[in-house]
Design an enzyme around this catalytic site. Structure first.
Site, mmCIF file in Angstrom:
data_model
loop_
_atom_site.group_PDB
_atom_site.id
_atom_site.type_symbol
_atom_site.label_atom_id
_atom_site.label_comp_id
_atom_site.label_asym_id
_atom_site.label_seq_id
_atom_site.Cartn_x
_atom_site.Cartn_y
_atom_site.Cartn_z
ATOM 1 N N ARG A 15 44.103 34.746 26.450
ATOM 2 C CA ARG A 15 44.705 33.749 27.340
ATOM 3 C C ARG A 15 43.742 32.573 27.473
ATOM 4 O O ARG A 15 42.585 32.759 27.871
ATOM 5 C CB ARG A 15 44.991 34.372 28.714
ATOM 6 C CG ARG A 15 45.460 33.369 29.714
ATOM 7 C CD ARG A 15 45.841 33.986 31.061
ATOM 8 N NE ARG A 15 46.175 32.899 31.950
ATOM 9 C CZ ARG A 15 45.568 32.639 33.104
ATOM 10 N NH1 ARG A 15 44.640 33.449 33.582
ATOM 11 N NH2 ARG A 15 45.907 31.602 33.821
ATOM 12 N N HIS A 26 45.302 24.613 34.138
ATOM 13 C CA HIS A 26 44.287 25.407 34.839
ATOM 14 C C HIS A 26 43.321 24.401 35.495
ATOM 15 O O HIS A 26 42.147 24.335 35.160
ATOM 16 C CB HIS A 26 43.593 26.351 33.852
ATOM 17 C CG HIS A 26 42.840 27.477 34.495
ATOM 18 N ND1 HIS A 26 43.051 28.794 34.195
ATOM 19 C CD2 HIS A 26 41.854 27.472 35.413
ATOM 20 C CE1 HIS A 26 42.235 29.559 34.900
ATOM 21 N NE2 HIS A 26 41.480 28.774 35.645
ATOM 22 N N GLU A 83 47.174 29.845 39.333
ATOM 23 C CA GLU A 83 46.708 29.927 40.726
ATOM 24 C C GLU A 83 46.961 28.665 41.537
ATOM 25 O O GLU A 83 46.006 28.050 42.053
ATOM 26 C CB GLU A 83 45.211 30.244 40.760
ATOM 27 C CG GLU A 83 44.847 31.579 40.199
ATOM 28 C CD GLU A 83 43.374 31.934 40.428
ATOM 29 O OE1 GLU A 83 42.654 31.158 41.069
ATOM 30 O OE2 GLU A 83 42.963 33.006 39.972
ATOM 31 N N ASN A 109 46.842 37.498 39.010
ATOM 32 C CA ASN A 109 45.378 37.539 39.051
ATOM 33 C C ASN A 109 44.965 38.305 40.297
ATOM 34 O O ASN A 109 45.435 38.013 41.397
ATOM 35 C CB ASN A 109 44.787 36.126 39.148
ATOM 36 C CG ASN A 109 44.975 35.327 37.870
ATOM 37 O OD1 ASN A 109 45.543 35.824 36.895
ATOM 38 N ND2 ASN A 109 44.510 34.097 37.873
ATOM 39 N N TYR A 135 41.459 39.888 42.316
ATOM 40 C CA TYR A 135 40.009 40.082 42.426
ATOM 41 C C TYR A 135 39.636 40.912 43.647
ATOM 42 O O TYR A 135 38.743 41.734 43.591
ATOM 43 C CB TYR A 135 39.293 38.722 42.513
ATOM 44 C CG TYR A 135 39.341 37.976 41.201
ATOM 45 C CD1 TYR A 135 38.388 38.197 40.216
ATOM 46 C CD2 TYR A 135 40.371 37.082 40.925
ATOM 47 C CE1 TYR A 135 38.443 37.537 38.998
ATOM 48 C CE2 TYR A 135 40.434 36.413 39.712
ATOM 49 C CZ TYR A 135 39.473 36.653 38.750
ATOM 50 O OH TYR A 135 39.535 36.012 37.538
ATOM 51 N N GLU A 184 44.304 37.964 35.073
ATOM 52 C CA GLU A 184 42.855 37.892 35.338
ATOM 53 C C GLU A 184 42.452 39.052 36.227
ATOM 54 O O GLU A 184 43.157 39.360 37.202
ATOM 55 C CB GLU A 184 42.463 36.600 36.090
ATOM 56 C CG GLU A 184 42.537 35.349 35.279
ATOM 57 C CD GLU A 184 42.099 34.114 36.071
ATOM 58 O OE1 GLU A 184 41.318 34.259 37.048
ATOM 59 O OE2 GLU A 184 42.542 33.018 35.704
#
Ligand code: IFM
Length: 458
Positions: A83, A127, A172, A299, A301, A358
């Site tokens: 990606r 991005h 995002e 994504n 985290y 991600e």
């Protein structure tokens, strides 16, 4: 590993895609080459005090010149997918008008190189590196940027649509809204709630218009999606006030973008929460965002723990960092959140297909005397999160692939080069690359399409 029961090898389904991700501004460098125009991140990094130690991305990981070497490293790792993002200011240096052929040529070569090595390209159109001239005309606070974005999507689709099957519109958008327009920690560095709200609506609109543009340009069989980041939100205590605070943050952090994708409307409780601020937007502008999607990019985290804090406007909530939890240099490490998130998305919105676009952790890696980079904490992080992905698969969530953030150590926005997320170490003086222990571990996971969670590599 949370709540892990004794079991053997965890195999992922046939066809599960194993990848790694990057973004243009964070790795390419070569900001003034081949006709690239300035982006808001070029401007932001040049302002004193914005980036750790005044660092910038002029060279970053040098990928613009080392792309062939990077392709070889991807092949060595055995990646099934990569990606990356195309830099809007390379392709339309002024943000609109005809394409800069040299900019397109770079991605053309990259895509051919990926396909020659059997690696599927996943292309992200935006991005965060908005062309500066669009910012000068209002950036994401104006719906005109959404129209320009659709035009840009069309140009890229015309050039690469015959070879790229997976397309991601935005990366995002909540980060652009919150960090870029509300807290001013990211480009364009605004601290303006009105602008933040407008940026959310216009990004949703841009996404929808771009989906429509891509559908009209791409061959049948192309897959179009968006990448959103999520943080499950937990109250700091069982009190009513903290639980309400958690709900408010959840609405803003997690539902603001995903809900319009599936309903064409902003969350009703968000509009209530905004009160007079809602006058800054036309809620119907988000309607195009409901253009049907082939996949949702997720994504993940960390989670957020929040408590009631009446001084904070609108959300009346504040993040806290309870003692005793495990933290990385940036966030709490909370693998269970990935399972919770995936099952929530599946139950609430039923996306046809999910890719984890991600997931990763910053580790202050260094090269040991024998040349090895023993980033065992990253191995543990990836293992524990993949364990949760596997649990979600068993619970029936349609997860079709997983991308580690990141392929390479890179420019981590306001943190500069302080945070290393790569499977591959980059020496930022020489730009030399070395595969870390996590890269070797991940390569084995890919080769065997799974791993044994009992094996302790660290
Ligand atoms: O580096 C970023 C990336 O650009 C967007 N998602 C989060 C990563 C780690 O902070």
């Amino acid at each position: 590993m949370n709540d892990q029961t004794a079991q053997g090898f965890l195999r992922f389904p046939d066809g599960f895609l194993w990848g790694a991700a990057t973004s243009a501004f964070q790795i390419e460098g070569a900001l003034d080459e081949d006709g690239r125009g300035p982006s808001i991140w070029d401007t932001f990094t040049n302002q004193p005090g914005k980036i750790y130690k005044g660092q910038n991305a002029r060279e970053a990981a040098g990928h613009y010149h080392r792309w062939a070497e990077d392709l070889e490293l991807m092949r060595q790792l055995g990646l099934g997918a990569y990606r990356f993002s195309t830099a809007w200011p390379r392709i339309q240096p002024g943000g609109s008008g005809p394409a800069n052929q040299a900019g397109l040529d770079f991605y053309d070569r990259l895509v051919d190189g990926l396909l020659e090595r059997g690696i599927q390209p996943f292309l992200t159109l935006f991005h965060w590196d908005l062309p500066q001239s669009l910012q000068d005309a209002g950036g994401w606070t104006t719906p005109r940027t959404a129209e320009h974005f659709a035009e840009y999507a069309r140009l890229v689709a015309n050039c690469l649509g015959d070879r790229v099957r997976h397309w991601i519109t935005l990366n995002e958008p909540i980060s652009v809204t919150v960090q870029g327009h509300l807290f001013g920690e990211h480009a364009p560095g605004l601290q303006d709630p009105f602008a933040a709200l407008q940026s959310a609506v216009n990004q949703l609109r841009a996404h929808g218009l771009a989906v429509q543009a891509l559908r009209s340009e791409l061959p049948a069989g192309a897959r179009v999606g968006i990448t959103l980041n999520f943080n499950p939100v937990h109250p700091a205590s069982a009190s009513e006030e903290d639980r309400t605070a958690a709900h408010r943050i959840d609405t803003f952090a997690n539902r603001l973008f995903v809900e319009p994708l599936y309903t064409g409307r902003l969350p009703a409780d968000l509009l209530d929460m905004l009160g007079p601020l809602a006058a800054a937007i036309q809620p119907q502008d988000v309607e195009p965002a409901a253009s049907p999607l082939d996949f949702l990019g997720v994504n993940y985290y960390s989670r957020l723990v929040v408590r009631h804090q009446p001084d904070i406007p609108f959300v009346e909530a504040q993040q806290v960092f309870p003692n005793g939890n495990e933290y990385s240099q940036m966030w709490e490490i909370y693998p269970q959140g990935l399972y919770d998130l995936l099952t929530w998305l599946h139950d609430a919105y039923r996306p046809a297909c999910i890719y984890i676009t991600e997931n990763g952790v910053p580790v202050p890696d260094g090269i040991d005397r024998d040349g090895r980079i023993r980033d065992y904490r990253r191995i543990r992080y990836l293992r524990d999160h993949l364990f949760q992905v596997h649990r979600a698969l068993e619970a029936g969530v349609p997860v079709n692939g997983y991308f580690v953030w990141s392929l390479l150590d890179n420019f981590e926005w306001a943190f500069g080069y302080q945070m290393r997320f790569g499977l591959i170490y980059v020496d930022f003086d020489t730009l030399e690359r070395s595969i870390k222990e996590s890269g070797r571990w991940y390569s084995e996971v890919i080769r065997r399409s799974g791993f044994d969670p009992q094996l302790n590599h660290c």
